[in-house]
Design an enzyme around this catalytic site. Structure first.
Site, PDB file in Angstrom:
ATOM      1  N   TYR A   1       0.818  -1.207   0.000  1.00  0.00           N
ATOM      2  CA  TYR A   1       0.000   0.000   0.000  1.00  0.00           C
ATOM      3  C   TYR A   1       0.848   1.251   0.000  1.00  0.00           C
ATOM      4  CZ  TYR A   1       1.254   0.591   4.908  1.00  0.00           C
ATOM      5  OH  TYR A   1       1.968   0.753   6.069  1.00  0.00           O
TER       6      TYR A   1
ATOM      7  N   PHE B   1       2.582   9.639   3.463  1.00  0.00           N
ATOM      8  CA  PHE B   1       2.989   9.529   4.873  1.00  0.00           C
ATOM      9  C   PHE B   1       3.454   8.126   5.218  1.00  0.00           C
ATOM     10  CE2 PHE B   1      -0.615   7.214   6.507  1.00  0.00           C
ATOM     11  CZ  PHE B   1      -1.644   7.538   5.631  1.00  0.00           C
ATOM     12  N   ASP B   2       3.128   7.178   4.359  1.00  0.00           N
ATOM     13  CA  ASP B   2       3.545   5.808   4.668  1.00  0.00           C
ATOM     14  C   ASP B   2       3.393   4.948   3.416  1.00  0.00           C
ATOM     15  OD1 ASP B   2       4.280   3.518   5.993  1.00  0.00           O
ATOM     16  OD2 ASP B   2       2.309   3.146   6.847  1.00  0.00           O
TER      17      ASP B   2
ATOM     18  N   ILE C   1      -6.619   0.717  11.382  1.00  0.00           N
ATOM     19  CA  ILE C   1      -7.680   1.732  11.420  1.00  0.00           C
ATOM     20  C   ILE C   1      -8.966   1.147  10.826  1.00  0.00           C
ATOM     21  CG2 ILE C   1      -6.204   3.769  11.429  1.00  0.00           C
ATOM     22  CD1 ILE C   1      -6.445   3.892   8.416  1.00  0.00           C
TER      23      ILE C   1
ATOM     24  N   TYR D   1      -7.452   8.283  11.948  1.00  0.00           N
ATOM     25  CA  TYR D   1      -6.826   8.662  13.215  1.00  0.00           C
ATOM     26  C   TYR D   1      -7.524   9.798  13.940  1.00  0.00           C
ATOM     27  CZ  TYR D   1      -3.123   5.411  12.286  1.00  0.00           C
ATOM     28  OH  TYR D   1      -2.420   4.256  12.070  1.00  0.00           O
TER      29      TYR D   1
ATOM     30  N   PHE E   1      -5.571   5.912   0.341  1.00  0.00           N
ATOM     31  CA  PHE E   1      -4.664   4.775   0.199  1.00  0.00           C
ATOM     32  C   PHE E   1      -4.834   4.130  -1.164  1.00  0.00           C
ATOM     33  CE2 PHE E   1      -5.092   4.854   4.827  1.00  0.00           C
ATOM     34  CZ  PHE E   1      -3.784   4.646   5.228  1.00  0.00           C
TER      35      PHE E   1
END
Lengths: 476, 589
Positions: A81, A91-92, A111, A137, A154
Site C-alpha cells: 500500500y 505519509f507511509d 484503522i 486517526y 490509500f
C-alpha cells in the site's frame, strides 16, 4: 466450503498492475495531479463501503481481483500500500520498506477504514480508499506522521490472505464468520456451550449442541482441535476450523462417523456461552492441591485410553498451578513436590509416546531436580535420548538406572543396544572422517595442556580460564 | 636476555615435528615474549615472528602474546606502538582464528571498568577480522563475542545530561558507536541472503545471534538511557545507537509491528517451550516500544495504519512491566509510554470490553502506586496526570465500571477522593441537556453512590485519615441536592435519600461528635499540662530509619490538635449545609 489461499508475493506482478493502472483515470498519481480535489473524484466515482452508509470509507476499484475470493475476519492478509494525505504527501508506504504489510483483518488491529475496506476486496484486487478521519486517526492524528483530523487516501493491493494459524505447527487454522463480543476467552477448565458442525471431505458428519470442559473435550467426543481453539474464541463467535489429523481423529479415525485414518476435518463452531474456570492466582494453595489430585486422575484416565495429548493438558495444569508454590511447612511442601514429581514423570511418558523427545528429556530433568535418583525418570530420559540418537548420553542414563536398582533388566538390555549403536556409529564416522579426527584430537590436547599450564603457573587467576559459559545461557 | 630466550625457544620448536609442543615450550615462549614486549624490544620480537621459518611456531603459539601486546597498546607509548600494531596484525593474519578469538575476548573480559572503552575501541576491529576469517563457523563465535562485549558495555555508567553524553567521559557512547561498526558486515551478510532468497529462515544462526544482540542492547544499556529531544541535541550518539538497533532488527527480518504485538498475538505455545521467551525478552520489547512511540525513533519505517486502540493494547503489556519496576527511570518510561499511547486515542472512545483485559486494571493500579508511594514528586504529579488521561479516554460505561473497581480496590483515601471528584464531574456532565445516559443518572448511579457515600468502619472511622474521601463525597452530595431538583430527580438521589441519611449522614454526625469531643478533651489536658509545667517524658518515641525523631513539644501538640479540630469544623459545615437542604425538603412549603 471456502478455500483459503496461500499467495506468494511476486514483484513483477505488483509492478505490472501499477503499469496497467496508469492508463486509467484512477491511479493515486492521477487523483492528486488533477485540479480537482481528491475527495471530489471519490464522490463521483467511488462506492461507499461503510456498513452505516455514511461515506466514511469510499472505494474505487482500479483492478479487479479473483471473483469470490474475499478474506474473512481474522484472516492473515498480505497487502502492499501507499498512503497519502489530501495535500498529496505520502505519509507511509510498504514499498519504502520493500516488504508487504501483514496483519489479521477485521480484528481492530488497523484503522477502521482498513478493516472495512480490505474485507470488501478480492484477492489480487487493487483499489483506492478515501478514509474520513473518523475511520482513521480522528482528532488525535498519529504523531509524527498523520496530523489531527486528516482524511487519508490509500492505494492498496490485496496480495493474498489465509486463515489464522492457532498453533505453532499450523494444525488448526481458523477463519471467523461472525465476530464475538469483547475480549474475554474461555480458559483451561472453563465450561463452554457450543454448537458444532463437522465435515469430512465435504460430507457433514455431525451437527449438535454440546457443553464440555476445556481440556476435557475428549469426554464428549469433541476433537482436540476444537478444544484447543476455545481459548482464542469470544462469546458469540462463529468460526470455521480446519483441522489436521493430529487435531482431529488422528490415525485411528472414527468409525461412528465413518471417518478414515488420518483425515482432515472442517468444523464450524459457535461459542454460545461459557463460564470461566478459576485462574491459578484466584486459588489458594489448599484448593490447588485438592484440584491437582483430581486433575491427575483425569490425566491418568486419558493416558490409559491412549489420549496422550489430552493427558498432557491435564498434567500440565498441575505444573502451572504448583510450579511456583513452596507451601507453608514441611507437609505442604512434600505434597507439592510429590504432585509435581508425578506430573513431570507422566508428562515425560506422554511425550515419549507422542515422540516429542526433547520434551521428555526436559520433564525428566525436572523430576531429577526433585529426586536425583528417580529410576523411572532416568530410564525414560535414556529411552528418549536413545531415540534421538544420543547414544552415549543414553548409555549414561541406563548405567545410572542400574546403580539405583541393579535388578532392572530392561536397563541392562538397553545398555547393550546403546553399546551396539555406538559401535556402529563409530565405524561409520571413522570411515568418513578418517584423518580429521586425529587432527582435532591433537589440537584439543594442546589447548587442554596449555590451559592447565597457564593455571598452574599462576599467570592467570582461576576465573580467567578459557572456559566460558555456553552461548545460549550467555545471552539470555 | 629475554630476546635470546625467545629466539632460542622458537628455533628449538622449528625442529619439532607435527607441532606437538610441550607445555614448557609454551611457557618459555610466553614469558620471553612478554618480557621482550614489556621491555620495549617489540621490533626484535616482530622480526623473529615474521621470519618465514617460524611461521608454524607462531601459528600455534603466537596468540599467547595478545595479553602483553594489548597492555602495551593500551598504554600508548609512542616508541613501541607501530611495532606492536604490526605484531598484532601479523598474529591476526597467521594464528588460528578460534584461538585468537578466545585470546581477544579474554582481554575484553579482563578490562577493568576504567579501561573498558579503550579496550573495546582497540579490539573491536581485530575481533571483527578474526570472526570474518571463521567463515561458516562464525555465528556461535559471534554470539560469544557480542555477549562478552555487551556485558562489559553494560558496566559503563549511562550519561544523564546532554553535556555528559557529549563529553562521554566513561565512553559508553564511543562503545555503542563502535559496536554498530562491528556488527555491520554480519548484518550486511543477512541482508544479502534476504535479497537473494526474498526471505530468511527464522533459525538462521547468524540472524539469531544478531537478534540476541539487538534484544540485549535494548534491555541494557538502552532501557536505562533517557534520550534527549532531537531539537536540542541533534547528533546524540545514543539516539543514533537506538535508531540503528531498530533498523538492524528490521533488516534481519524482524518486523517491528510484529514485535510490538508479539505478546498479545502469540500462538498457543508448546508447554515448556521457553526458547521464544529467551529470544524476545519482554523488557527489551518494552524498550523498543518506548523508543518508537515516545522518542519516535524509526517511526518513518513503522506502518501508519495500526489502530490506536490496538497499539494501546499492545503497549499495556509493556507499561505494566515498566511500572511494576522499582527503578524510577523505568517507571518514568512506563508513564511516558502510557501517556503517549493514550494521547493517540480519542476521548470517550475506549469500550468497556477492554476492562476485561487484565492489564487495563493492573496498569491503573500501578499508576496509583506511583502516585501515592513514589518518592519523586515529579513522577507522582506525572502519574496523576496520566491517570486522569486514562479516565478521559474511557467511554461512559467504561468510566462507570472503572470507578467502581477503583473504589473497591484502591484503599487510599486520597485516590478515592479523586475518583469521587471524577464521579461528580461525570454527573455534572450528564445533567447537561443532551448528555443524559443510564450510567451517571438513575438506576446505575445509585449502586455507585452506595460505594461513595459510606463510612468504612461506621462511626468509628478515622475521620482525619479519610478526610479527602469524606470531603469529596459530601461535596458531591451537596452538589446533587442543589443541582438536581426534587421534582426532577434525574439522578434518583431524592428517592435514595432516606437510606443515605441512615447509612452515611447519621453515622458521620455521630463520628464527628465523638471525634470533636475527644480532641477537645485532649487539647484541654495538653494546655493544662503546659501551664502546670509538668513536662514529663512521653511514653513512646518515634523513629524513622533508625533515627529517633525529636519529641513533640507541647506547643506542637496543641497546634496539631487545633488543626484537627478545624478540620472537623470544615466537615461539619458541609454536613450542616446538607442537613439544611434535606430539612427544607421535609418542611411543607
Amino acid at each position: 466450503m471456502v478455500k483459503h489461499m496461500r499467495g506468494t508475493i511476486n514483484k513483477r506482478e505488483i509492478l505490472g498492475t501499477l503499469v496497467c493502472a496508469s492508463d486509467e483515470m484512477s491511479s493515486l498519481e492521477d487523483i492528486f495531479s488533477t485540479n480537482q480535489c481528491p475527495t471530489a473524484v471519490f464522490t463521483s466515482k467511488g462506492t461507499d463501503v461503510t456498513p452505516n452508509s455514511d461515506r466514511g470509507v469510499c472505494k474505487i476499484v482500479k483492478q479487479h481481483g479473483v471473483e469470490g475470493e474475499m478474506p474473512m475476519i481474522g484472516d492473515k492478509v498480505c497487502v502492499h500500500y501507499t498512503g497519502k494525505l489530501l495535500n498529496g504527501k505520502t505519509f507511509d508506504s510498504s514499498f519504502d520498506r520493500k516488504e508487504p504489510f501483514v496483519f489479521n483483518v477485521g480484528k481492530g488491529q488497523v484503522i477502521k477504514a482498513w478493516d472495512i475496506g480490505i474485507c470488501s476486496m478480492q484477492k489480487g484486487e487493487v483499489c483506492l480508499l478515501l478514509c474520513k478521519p473518523e475511520y482513521a486517526y480522528g482528532s488525535s492524528g498519529s504523531p509524527p506522521k498523520v496530523p489531527p483530523n486528516a482524511t487519508l487516501v490509500f492505494e492498496i493491493e490485496l496480495l493474498s490472505f489465509r486463515g489464522e494459524e492457532l498453533t505453532e505447527d499450523g494444525g488448526i487454522i481458523r477463519r471467523i464468520k461472525v465476530k464475538g463480543e469483547g475480549y474475554n476467552n474461555p480458559n483451561e477448565g472453563a465450561t463452554v456451550n457450543v454448537h458444532l458442525k463437522g465435515w469430512c471431505g465435504g460430507r457433514l458428519f455431525e451437527s449438535r449442541d454440546i457443553t464440555f470442559v476445556v481440556g476435557e473435550s475428549e469426554d464428549e467426543g469433541v476433537p482436540l482441535g476444537v478444544d484447543r481453539a476455545m481459548e482464542k474464541m469470544q462469546k458469540g463467535e462463529c468460526c470455521l476450523l480446519y483441522l489436521k489429523p493430529k487435531y482431529g481423529y488422528g490415525k485411528e479415525g472414527k468409525t461412528e462417523y465413518d471417518i478414515e485414518s488420518n483425515a482432515e476435518l472442517l468444523y464450524e463452531v459457535t461459542l454460545k456461552d461459557f463460564e470461566k474456570a478459576k485462574e491459578s492466582w484466584e486459588m489458594d494453595l489448599k484448593e490447588k492441591l485438592e484440584r491437582a489430585v483430581l486433575v491427575k486422575q483425569k490425566g491418568t484416565q486419558y493416558f490409559k485410553a491412549g489420549r496422550y495429548n489430552h493427558a498432557v493438558i491435564q498434567y500440565q495444569r498441575i505444573v502451572t498451578w504448583l510450579e511456583m508454590e513452596c507451601g507453608a511447612g514441611k507437609e505442604q511442601l512434600q505434597a507439592i513436590q510429590a504432585l509435581l514429581l508425578v506430573a513431570h514423570l507422566n508428562l515425560a511418558l506422554c511425550y515419549l509416546r507422542l515422540r516429542e523427545y526433547s520434551q521428555t528429556v526436559e520433564n525428566c530433568d525436572k523430576v531429577m531436580e526433585l529426586d536425583p535418583e528417580n529410576e523411572k525418570a532416568l530410564y525414560r530420559r535414556g529411552e528418549a535420548r536413545l531415540l534421538r540418537n544420543e547414544f552415549s548420553l543414553a548409555l549414561g542414563d541406563f548405567r545410572q538406572v542400574l546403580q539405583v536398582n541393579s535388578f532392572n533388566r530392561a536397563a541392562r538390555s538397553q545398555i547393550v543396544v546403546c553399546q551396539r549403536k555406538i559401535r556402529e556409529h563409530h565405524e561409520r564416522d571413522k570411515k568418513i572422517y578418517a584423518n580429521m579426527f586425529q587432527r582435532f584430537a591433537e589440537h584439543d590436547a594442546k589447548v587442554v595442556k596449555l590451559k592447565r599450564k597457564k593455571e598452574d603457573s599462576g599467570l592467570s587467576d582461576q576465573n580467567k580460564g578459557l572456559k566460558r559459559p555456553r552461548l545460549s545461557q550467555d545471552c539470555s | 636476555m629475554a630476546q635470546e630466550q625467545l629466539s632460542d625457544v622458537v628455533q628449538r620448536c622449528q625442529a619439532i615435528k607435527d607441532e606437538i609442543f610441550s607445555p614448557e615450550d609454551y611457557d618459555l615462549f610466553l614469558n620471553a615474549g612478554r618480557t621482550c614486549i614489556e621491555q620495549g624490544d617489540s621490533a626484535q620480537v616482530l622480526s623473529i615472528l615474521v621470519d618465514e621459518k617460524n611461521k608454524n611456531v607462531v601459528r600455534c603459539m603466537g596468540w599467547n602474546l595478545l595479553g602483553p601486546l594489548v597492555q602495551i597498546l593500551l598504554k600508548k607509548e609512542d616508541r613501541n606502538l607501530p611495532h606492536c600494531h604490526a605484531i598484532l596484525s601479523y598474529l591476526l593474519e597467521v594464528c588460528n582464528p578460534k584461538e585468537l578469538l578466545v585470546g581477544l575476548l579474554e582481554q575484553v573480559e579482563d578490562a577493568d571498568s576504567g579501561s573498558i572503552a579503550e579496550t573495546l575501541t582497540l579490539l573491536l576491529k581485530p575481533l571483527q577480522t578474526v570472526l570474518l576469517r571463521l567463515g561458516m563457523k562464525k555465528p556461535s563465535s559471534l554470539g560469544m563475542a557480542l555477549s562478552t562485549l555487551l556485558s562489559q558495555v553494560a558496566r559503563l555508567p549511562v550519561p544523564i545530561s546532554k553535556e555528559q553524553e557529549e563529553d562521554d567521559v566513561f565512553g559508553l557512547c564511543r562503545c555503542c558507536t563502535a559496536l554498530l561498526e562491528f556488527v555491520k558486515p554480519f548484518v550486511e551478510e543477512i541482508k544479502e541472503i534476504i535479497k537473494d532468497n526474498n526471505r530468511i529462515s527464522k533459525d538462521n544462526e547468524l540472524r539469531v545471534e544478531l537478534l540476541k544482540f539487538c534484544m540485549k542492547s535494548l534491555s541494557e544499556p538502552l532501557l536505562e538511557v533517557q534520550l534527549k529531544d532531537p531539537d536540542t541535541f541533534e547528533k546524540s550518539p545514543l539516539r543514533g545507537f537506538a535508531t540503528e538497533i531498530l533498523i538492524i532488527l528490521s533488516n534481519i527480518g524482524e518486523s517491528l509491528p510484529d514485535l510490538l504485538s508479539r505478546n498479545i498475538l502469540k500462538k498457543r505455545e508448546v508447554p515448556g517451550f521457553l526458547e521464544e521467551e529467551v529470544r524476545y525478552p519482554k523488557e527489551s520489547l518494552a524498550c523498543m516500544s518506548h523508543l518508537l512511540f515516545v522518542d519516535h525513533i524509526t517511526m518513518d519505517i513503522f506502518p501508519a495504519v495500526l489502530s490506536p486502540v490496538f497499539v494501546l493494547q499492545c503497549n499495556m503489556e509493556y507499561i505494566e512491566l515498566l511500572l511494576s519496576r522499582t527503578e524510577e527511570s523505568h517507571r518514568q518510561k512506563g508513564l511516558e509510554l502510557y501517556e503517549k499511547s493514550l494521547i493517540r486515542v480519542e476521548d470517550n472512545s475506549l469500550l468497556v470490553d477492554l476492562l476485561e483485559l487484565k492489564t487495563f486494571f493492573s496498569v491503573p493500579q500501578n499508576v496509583v502506586k506511583v502516585m501515592t508511594l513514589c518518592p519523586d514528586q515529579n513522577l507522582r504529579t506525572k502519574g496523576l496526570k496520566v491517570f486522569q488521561l486514562s479516565i478521559d479516554k474511557f467511554n461512559t460505561e467504561a468510566k462507570y465500571k472503572f470507578f467502581r473497581g477503583m473504589l473497591k480496590t484502591s484503599h487510599h483515601a486520597g485516590v478515592e477522593g479523586y475518583i469521587i471528584k471524577n464521579i461528580k464531574n461525570q454527573i455534572e456532565f450528564s445533567l447537561k441537556p443532551g448528555n443524559g445516559n443510564e450510567w451517571f443518572l438513575g438506576k446505575h448511579l445509585l449502586p455507585l453512590l452506595q460505594l461513595v457515600l459510606c463510612l468504612p468502619q461506621g462511626p468509628e472511622t478515622d475521620l482525619l485519615q479519610n478526610l479527602d474521601r469524606i470531603m469529596e463525597s459530601l461535596n458531591l452530595l451537596r452538589y446533587m441536592l442543589i443541582r438536581d431538583k426534587e421534582w426532577e430527580n434525574e439522578t434518583g438521589i431524592w428517592t435514595e435519600l432516606y437510606k443515605i441519611e441512615d447509612n452515611y449522614l447519621k453515622p458521620l454526625r455521630t463520628g464527628l461528635n465523638m471525634s470533636k469531643a475527644h480532641y477537645e478533651a485532649e487539647l484541654k489536658s495538653t494546655k493544662e499540662n503546659r501551664s502546670s509545667k509538668d513536662s514529663k517524658a512521653p511514653d513512646y518515641t518515634v523513629s524513622v530509619g533508625n533515627e529517633k525523631l525529636p519529641n513533640m513539644t507541647p506547643e506542637m501538640q496543641i497546634q496539631v490538635l487545633q488543626s484537627a479540630l478545624f478540620t472537623f469544623d470544615l466537615i461539619e459545615s458541609v454536613l450542616a449545609r446538607i442537613e439544611e437542604i434535606i430539612e427544607a425538603k421535609d418542611r411543607p412549603s
